[in-house]
Design an enzyme around this catalytic site. Structure first.
Site, short mmCIF file in Angstrom:
data_model
loop_
_atom_site.label_atom_id
_atom_site.label_comp_id
_atom_site.label_asym_id
_atom_site.label_seq_id
_atom_site.Cartn_x
_atom_site.Cartn_y
_atom_site.Cartn_z
N GLY A 124 -123.05 -47.38 22.67
CA GLY A 124 -123.25 -48.48 21.73
C GLY A 124 -123.67 -49.71 22.48
O GLY A 124 -123.38 -49.86 23.67
N GLN A 129 -125.56 -58.40 24.45
CA GLN A 129 -125.38 -57.74 25.74
C GLN A 129 -126.69 -57.56 26.50
O GLN A 129 -126.68 -57.18 27.66
CB GLN A 129 -124.71 -56.38 25.55
CG GLN A 129 -123.23 -56.47 25.23
CD GLN A 129 -122.63 -55.09 25.09
OE1 GLN A 129 -122.75 -54.45 24.05
NE2 GLN A 129 -122.00 -54.62 26.16
N CYS A 172 -116.94 -50.88 28.81
CA CYS A 172 -118.01 -51.71 28.26
C CYS A 172 -119.08 -51.89 29.32
O CYS A 172 -118.77 -52.12 30.49
CB CYS A 172 -117.45 -53.07 27.83
SG CYS A 172 -118.69 -54.19 27.13
N LEU A 173 -120.34 -51.77 28.90
CA LEU A 173 -121.44 -51.90 29.86
C LEU A 173 -121.49 -53.29 30.48
O LEU A 173 -122.03 -53.46 31.58
CB LEU A 173 -122.77 -51.59 29.17
CG LEU A 173 -122.97 -50.13 28.79
CD1 LEU A 173 -124.31 -49.94 28.12
CD2 LEU A 173 -122.84 -49.21 29.98
N HIS A 214 -116.03 -52.29 18.40
CA HIS A 214 -116.27 -52.85 19.73
C HIS A 214 -117.56 -53.68 19.72
O HIS A 214 -117.58 -54.82 20.21
CB HIS A 214 -116.38 -51.72 20.74
CG HIS A 214 -116.64 -52.17 22.14
ND1 HIS A 214 -115.68 -52.14 23.14
CD2 HIS A 214 -117.75 -52.68 22.73
CE1 HIS A 214 -116.20 -52.60 24.27
NE2 HIS A 214 -117.47 -52.94 24.06
N GLU A 215 -118.62 -53.13 19.15
CA GLU A 215 -119.90 -53.85 19.11
C GLU A 215 -119.84 -55.04 18.16
O GLU A 215 -120.44 -56.09 18.42
CB GLU A 215 -121.02 -52.89 18.71
CG GLU A 215 -121.18 -51.69 19.61
CD GLU A 215 -121.30 -52.05 21.07
OE1 GLU A 215 -120.89 -51.26 21.91
OE2 GLU A 215 -121.82 -53.15 21.40
N HIS A 218 -118.55 -58.00 19.88
CA HIS A 218 -119.58 -58.69 20.67
C HIS A 218 -120.37 -59.68 19.81
O HIS A 218 -120.72 -60.76 20.27
CB HIS A 218 -120.54 -57.67 21.29
CG HIS A 218 -120.07 -57.09 22.58
ND1 HIS A 218 -119.86 -57.85 23.71
CD2 HIS A 218 -119.77 -55.80 22.92
CE1 HIS A 218 -119.45 -57.06 24.69
NE2 HIS A 218 -119.38 -55.82 24.25
#
Length: 273
Positions: A124, A129, A172-173, A214-215, A218
């Site tokens: 995702g 991000q 998380c990236l 999660h997204e 963000h």
């Protein structure tokens, strides 16, 4: 794993096989891609002219314009290849603007987001991000190009979430190599627009719900460590400090935030509004 209410959107595939196969060892988050079959279903006819949805029309569709600033064409500009923004980059905390222009540039941005997410082994990804501060996310819980379903959500809003919470080890990236347990709602119902500006509602449960939440965080400028208990946060505190130091070395600027200043500060557990 049941993904409720997506028959219309995902008519030819199911998330179930891929999720059953990978759910035991997938540590969240961020992976995504664009399968050609799903693109035909979810991303309809390309237009030669941009399609702009007026704020009044957005309000009629259930999206309130009272708080969110509308993204300009400049806000949606990007350069490929996209790169992942790492903590503590201040772009992860900026207000993300609402999208009301649905054109080929937006579709290209979605394509590029899926591409960078597969290359970085994610399931995702949110637009902030990759340094584009707009309300856009993409994800594919299967995490493999050509498997599962690719989902792109514009201006998503949560209309309902379950009171039942579950704990899961997330990553998380924007926080490479860092993982920690996060408690979130087990299911969620959302309203959103697709990349052509068409409104739809969909419900997610279990892993897809967690990826979405999660997204969605963000898009609100909330980072996953803010949903951890103090005990879990203490276990990754040194890693967060290392990222802060790396940012200072690479940019020559002081870190815009310090994990040591956040002791005892947490957002509401389990979901975002």
């Amino acid at each position: 794993m049941d993904v409720v209410g997506v028959t219309r959107l995902f008519s030819t595939h199911s998330l179930l096989p891929a999720l059953n196969q990978r759910s035991a060892y997938l540590t969240i988050l961020n992976r995504c891609h664009y399968s050609s079959g799903f693109r035909r279903t979810f991303y309809p006819v390309r237009r030669s002219r941009p399609s702009t949805v007026p704020r009044r029309a957005m309000a009629k569709r259930g999206f309130s314009p009272k708080e969110d600033e509308v993204a300009s064409s400049g806000d949606l500009q990007f350069e490929a290849p996209l790169e992942i923004v790492k903590y503590p980059d201040p772009r992860l905390r900026l207000r993300n603007k609402r999208i009301d222009t649905f054109d080929d540039n937006l579709k290209k941005l979605v394509d590029e987001m899926f591409d960078v997410m597969y290359k970085t082994d994610g399931i995702g990804l949110s637009a902030p991000q990759v340094g584009v501060n707009v309300q856009l996310m993409v994800f594919n819980p299967a995490g493999v190009r050509g498997e599962g379903e690719e989902i792109a959500l514009v201006n998503p809003r949560i209309s309902k979430y379950s009171k039942k919470l579950s704990l899961f080890n997330e990553g998380c990236l924007s926080f490479p190599g860092i993982y920690g347990d996060v408690q979130r709602a087990e299911s969620v119902k959302i309203d959103a627009l697709d990349v052509s500006g068409k409104r739809f509602s969909v419900s997610f449960s279990e892993l897809p719900a967690r990826v979405f939440l999660h997204e969605f965080d963000h898009l609100q400028g909330v980072l996953f460590f803010e949903r951890m208990t103090e005990e879990v946060l203490d276990s990754i505190r040194a890693q967060l400090q290392a990222l802060e130091s790396k940012y200072e070395i690479e940019t020559g600027l002081p870190s815009p935030e310090k994990i040591e200043n956040r002791r005892g500060k947490r957002v509401a557990a389990g979901f975002g509004k």
